[in-house]
Write an enzyme that holds these catalytic residues in place. Structure first.
Site, PDB file in Angstrom:
ATOM      1  N   LEU A 147      13.671 -20.107  28.150  1.00 24.06           N
ATOM      2  CA  LEU A 147      14.931 -19.481  28.562  1.00 24.06           C
ATOM      3  C   LEU A 147      14.754 -18.661  29.824  1.00 24.06           C
ATOM      4  CD1 LEU A 147      16.225 -18.197  25.114  1.00 24.06           C
ATOM      5  CD2 LEU A 147      17.248 -20.004  26.490  1.00 24.06           C
ATOM      6  N   GLY A 148      13.584 -18.125  29.986  1.00 26.18           N
ATOM      7  CA  GLY A 148      13.356 -17.292  31.150  1.00 26.18           C
ATOM      8  C   GLY A 148      12.007 -16.636  31.088  1.00 26.18           C
ATOM      9  N   GLY A 191      10.249 -12.904  32.088  1.00 23.09           N
ATOM     10  CA  GLY A 191      10.472 -11.557  32.591  1.00 23.09           C
ATOM     11  C   GLY A 191       9.154 -10.847  32.798  1.00 23.09           C
ATOM     12  N   PHE A 241       7.658  -8.924  30.945  1.00 24.00           N
ATOM     13  CA  PHE A 241       6.813  -8.800  29.770  1.00 24.00           C
ATOM     14  C   PHE A 241       6.351 -10.141  29.214  1.00 24.00           C
ATOM     15  CE2 PHE A 241       9.253  -4.848  29.779  1.00 24.00           C
ATOM     16  CZ  PHE A 241       8.199  -3.955  29.792  1.00 24.00           C
ATOM     17  N   GLY A 242       6.908 -11.212  29.692  1.00 24.11           N
ATOM     18  CA  GLY A 242       6.465 -12.510  29.196  1.00 24.11           C
ATOM     19  C   GLY A 242       7.573 -13.539  29.174  1.00 24.11           C
ATOM     20  N   VAL A 265      10.276 -16.223  27.554  1.00 24.24           N
ATOM     21  CA  VAL A 265      11.192 -16.222  26.419  1.00 24.24           C
ATOM     22  C   VAL A 265      11.606 -17.656  26.117  1.00 24.24           C
ATOM     23  CG1 VAL A 265      13.320 -15.288  25.483  1.00 24.24           C
ATOM     24  CG2 VAL A 265      12.078 -14.012  27.213  1.00 24.24           C
ATOM     25  N   LYS A 319      10.099 -14.006  22.391  1.00 24.42           N
ATOM     26  CA  LYS A 319       9.439 -13.512  23.597  1.00 24.42           C
ATOM     27  C   LYS A 319       7.950 -13.419  23.338  1.00 24.42           C
ATOM     28  CE  LYS A 319      11.054 -10.824  26.663  1.00 24.42           C
ATOM     29  NZ  LYS A 319      11.519  -9.944  27.668  1.00 24.42           N
ATOM     30  N   ASP A 330      13.939   0.220  31.274  1.00 26.27           N
ATOM     31  CA  ASP A 330      14.020  -0.911  32.199  1.00 26.27           C
ATOM     32  C   ASP A 330      15.429  -1.503  32.193  1.00 26.27           C
ATOM     33  OD1 ASP A 330      13.010  -2.479  34.182  1.00 26.27           O
ATOM     34  OD2 ASP A 330      11.873  -3.818  32.877  1.00 26.27           O
TER      35      ASP A 330
END
Ligand SMILES: *[C@@H]1O[C@H](CO)[C@@H](O)[C@H](O)[C@H]1NC(C)=O
Ligand SMILES: *[C@@H]1O[C@H](CO)[C@@H](O)[C@H](O)[C@H]1NC(C)=O
Ligand SMILES: *[C@@H]1O[C@H](CO)[C@@H](O)[C@H](O)[C@H]1NC(C)=O
Ligand SMILES: *[C@@H]1O[C@H](CO)[C@@H](O)[C@H](O)[C@H]1NC(C)=O
Ligand SMILES: *[C@@H]1O[C@H](CO)[C@@H](O)[C@H](O)[C@H]1NC(C)=O
Ligand SMILES: *[C@@H]1O[C@H](CO)[C@@H](O)[C@H](O)[C@H]1NC(C)=O
Length: 671
Positions: A355-356, A358, A360-361, A363, A378, A474
């Site tokens: 999905l994406g 970011g 942090f990792g 997803v 995630k 964030d």
């Protein structure tokens, strides 16, 4: 008949005389090669098998088993006879056998204790010796040598496979990874306590040296020259006059069978080493079955190939789904997802499900096989084991956060080096895609204003409406996800804290995204509700203007564009509407647009205390309060070169209480 009686008599005699190979008269030394006739007191699930094998635990979870020598021994008396000194020497052979490839746990402890009553103790990490309230108390008077196979961070365990010297509690005074010194090779060689193989442990204490030596070895070699642990310790401060010696063992969320095959103990000199060949055998395990020599070689070959293939497949499969699960996680049971299920749900974390990605990792989208529930998983890489417990506690605690404008956290899973977080799936993805990419439709002002209000209410909930203050740290468009009705929901809250734990408190670690970072945050590294408000201000401007807080110059353009600076410049020019997103083509409610832009500037004040609180932001967005006047010479943003002029900025005064910056207090006592 007479012959029969005579032989019967003989048999009886034989039986009766077969008692103690131990030293019946001297209670200060004994040697048991198998425990048929041993003077032991057992409790819990401990049993002595007919072949003399002492089994302390089996595969039942959360059990304890104890086996102690029946009579107390004299340790710390003033009389100076050898046997009542503090010196002692013991060795025993043990084995820990897990089922199949299960990890097994928790361990065995050789114990010297003033009491044989362990009824109030806990198993698992306390090994049946203490409970959470007695652990560590000097009134325990307990010395234990632990053979521990589970790593408990709160007990400062060095690793999962270790030997430790414990005084009155399970935090070891000294510990070492399970190893033995090979005299032949002149080096230490690791041993796996949970291998299922019998191992030999020697424990020697010398009163004069005040040194406790612990020596581990496989049963195939004699006692190594060098001990594994040589711990300086004064037992006169610990042991009472009358003490019991024996073994305590426990299982917890993990379980394995723990055996003692033989035990030799001596207070009069070095304990005789056990004769390994005369010890009772361990129960046969399926995996160790010997193939019959009668089988034809070809059959063996075929079987071997099959076993290898099946075994390899099995190992690969296990490896594939391997996860880390520790005892303290038991209480989070319902929040724990199995890696196997997450793997299935995401089709093996296939790229098509991505999905994406970011900060942090990555997803992934997934569908839980059991419930058909759509989820987002995630994967956060995390190497440090330190602080993981606190973090998971917080994650689980955050799972209790419930608000229509927060992305619901459903649970987690842990593997080596990574943490997987499971969230509600948001079908429309993140807001930044709508604002900046052409693949998603443009959002009209009604939708945008509703998203801003929604995110504000989610952040207000985190700051002021939950039982504790939670900082987001964030806030930005890419962390705002849109549900099926295009409502904005804040995601990723609290994740930033992962980077707090395990890092040196001396080093400040600024988490967040450039352009959203409050100026004081980059200076002090300390996040507060006020720094969240700053980021929220940047977010509001972002949504109203359709531009990122910092735009990297396109080729040919001279400077990077800082959104706050640009909006405040429009404000100074008295043309703030020039800042609105051109893609809206002027279709917006002017009052709302002005409100959002000005409020964005208010939130961007360089001085934290001058910014409104989320409660005030919410009141203003709801039209329940009027925006105070914004002086045209205010200083905004993180990149102001003139800090002193920032003080000229108008203090934010509304009817409600002045804004105060709070720091994160999650899991600490209240707000
Ligand atoms: C373990 O031992 C206890 C007591 O002997 C027994 O009740 C239990 O069934 C055993 N568990 C297993 C898994 O064998
Ligand atoms: C722990 O052990 C002590 C002493 O045996 C006992 O008084 C206490 O109730 C126990 N506490 C728990 C939580 O089991
Ligand atoms: C180590 O042993 C001493 C007693 O010799 C004790 O006072 C101390 O608290 C023990 N524990 C640790 C973790 O060092
Ligand atoms: C303990 O080990 C040390 C170092 O190998 C040795 O010097 C000492 O004599 C040992 N003490 C006992 C009681 O075995
Ligand atoms: C052990 O003996 C020493 C010396 O006699 C004494 O000082 C100490 O208090 C005793 N320890 C205990 C726990 O009784
Ligand atoms: C205890 O030590 C004494 C003296 O060294 C020795 O004679 C005896 O055999 C030992 N007994 C055991 C059970 O190790």
């Amino acid at each position: 008949m007479a012959t029969f009686l005579r032989s019967l008599h003989f048999l009886i005699l034989l039986y009766v005389s077969n008692i103690p190979l131990a030293f019946a008269q001297d209670e200060n030394q004994f040697i048991y090669n198998g425990f048929q006739q041993a003077k032991l007191q057992l409790d819990g699930i401990a049993v002595i098998h007919s072949n003399g094998l002492l089994q302390l635990t089996n595969l039942s979870y959360k059990q304890t088993g104890h086996a102690f020598y029946q009579f107390p021994l004299k340790f710390n008396t003033t009389s100076s006879t050898l046997t009542s000194s503090l010196s002692f020497s013991t060795n025993f052979v043990f084995a820990m056998v897990a089922e199949g490839n299960n990890p097994g746990g928790h361990g065995i402890a050789f114990t010297i204790s003033p009491s044989r009553d362990f009824s109030r103790t806990q198993g698992s990490r306390f090994l049946g010796l203490f409970n959470s309230s007695t652990n560590g108390l000097s009134t325990n008077h307990i010395l234990a040598i632990e053979l521990d196979t589970v790593q408990n961070a709160d007990l400062q365990d060095i690793e999962m496979n270790h030997v430790g010297v414990d005084v009155n509690g399970m935090i070891s005074n000294e510990s070492a990874a399970a190893m033995y010194f090979s005299n032949e090779e002149g080096k230490n060689i690791r041993l796996d306590l949970m291998s299922g193989n019998p191992m030999h442990l020697w424990i020697d204490y010398d009163e004069a040296e005040k040194l406790l030596n612990v020596t581990l070895a496989p049963t195939t070699i004699p006692k190594p020259d060098r001990p594994l642990l040589s711990t300086p310790i004064d037992l006169s401060e610990i042991l009472l006059e009358s003490m019991y010696v024996g073994f305590s063992s426990a299982t917890g969320a993990l379980a394995s069978s723990h055996y003692i095959l033989g035990w030799s103990f001596n207070k009069s000199g070095p304990s005789q080493s056990l004769d390994v060949s005369s010890l009772p055998p361990l129960p046969r395990q399926g995996k160790r079955a010997k193939p019959s020599p009668m089988i034809m070689t070809s059959v063996i070959a075929v079987a071997l190939v099959l076993i290898t293939v099946a075994g390899a497949a099995y190992i690969l499969r296990r490896k594939k789904y391997e996860e880390i699960r520790e005892d303290w996680e038991e209480e989070y049971g319902p929040h724990r997802f199995s890696y196997k299920n997450l793997h299935k749900a995401t089709k093996g974390f296939k790229d098509t499900e991505l999905l994406g990605e970011g900060g942090f990792g990555k997803v992934y989208r997934g569908i839980l096989p059991s419930s058909n529930l759509q989820i987002a998983v995630k994967r956060v890489s995390h190497d440090s084991k330190q602080g993981m417990k606190e973090f998971v506690a917080e994650i689980v605690s955050m799972g209790r956060l419930r608000h229509r404008n927060l992305v619901q956290l459903l649970g987690y899973c842990r593997r080596r080096g990574e943490l997987l977080l499971v969230y509600d799936y948001m079908p429309n993805g993140s807001l930044d895609k709508f604002l900046y990419s052409n693949e998603k439709p443009n959002l009209n002002w009604v939708q945008r204003f509703r998203i801003i209000k929604g995110v504000a209410s989610g952040l207000l909930y985190l700051h002021e409406e939950w039982e504790q203050v939670v900082l987001h740290r964030d806030v930005k468009a890419s962390n705002v996800l849109l549900d099926a009705e295009l409502n904005g929901r804040l995601g990723d809250f609290g994740l930033a804290r992962l980077y707090d734990h395990g890092t040196n408190p001396q080093t400040t670690h600024v988490v967040g995204t450039l352009g959203y970072l409050a100026p004081e945050l980059t200076r002090t590294g300390r996040a507060t509700t006020c720094s969240d408000v700053f980021a929220f201000g940047a977010f509001m401007l972002e949504v109203a203007c359709g531009r990122r807080p910092i735009e990297v110059p396109a080729l040919g353009l001279p400077e990077r564009m800082i959104l706050v600076d640009w909006v405040s410049e429009c404000w100074r020019r008295r043309a703030i509407l020039d800042a609105s997103d051109p893609r809206l083509e002027g279709n917006y409610v002017v009052e709302e647009m002005v409100l959002v832009l000005k409020l964005g500037l208010f939130c961007s004040f360089a001085i934290p205390a001058a910014r409104p609180s989320m409660k005030q932001v919410m009141q203003l967005l709801d039209g329940d309060a009027d925006l105070p006047e914004l002086p045209h010479d205010s200083v905004f943003g993180a990149f102001s070169s003139d800090e002193s002029s920032a003080f000229k900025s108008f203090p934010f005064t509304l009817s409600s209480a002045p804004s105060m910056c709070s720091t994160d207090s999650i899991l600490k006592s209240g707000r």
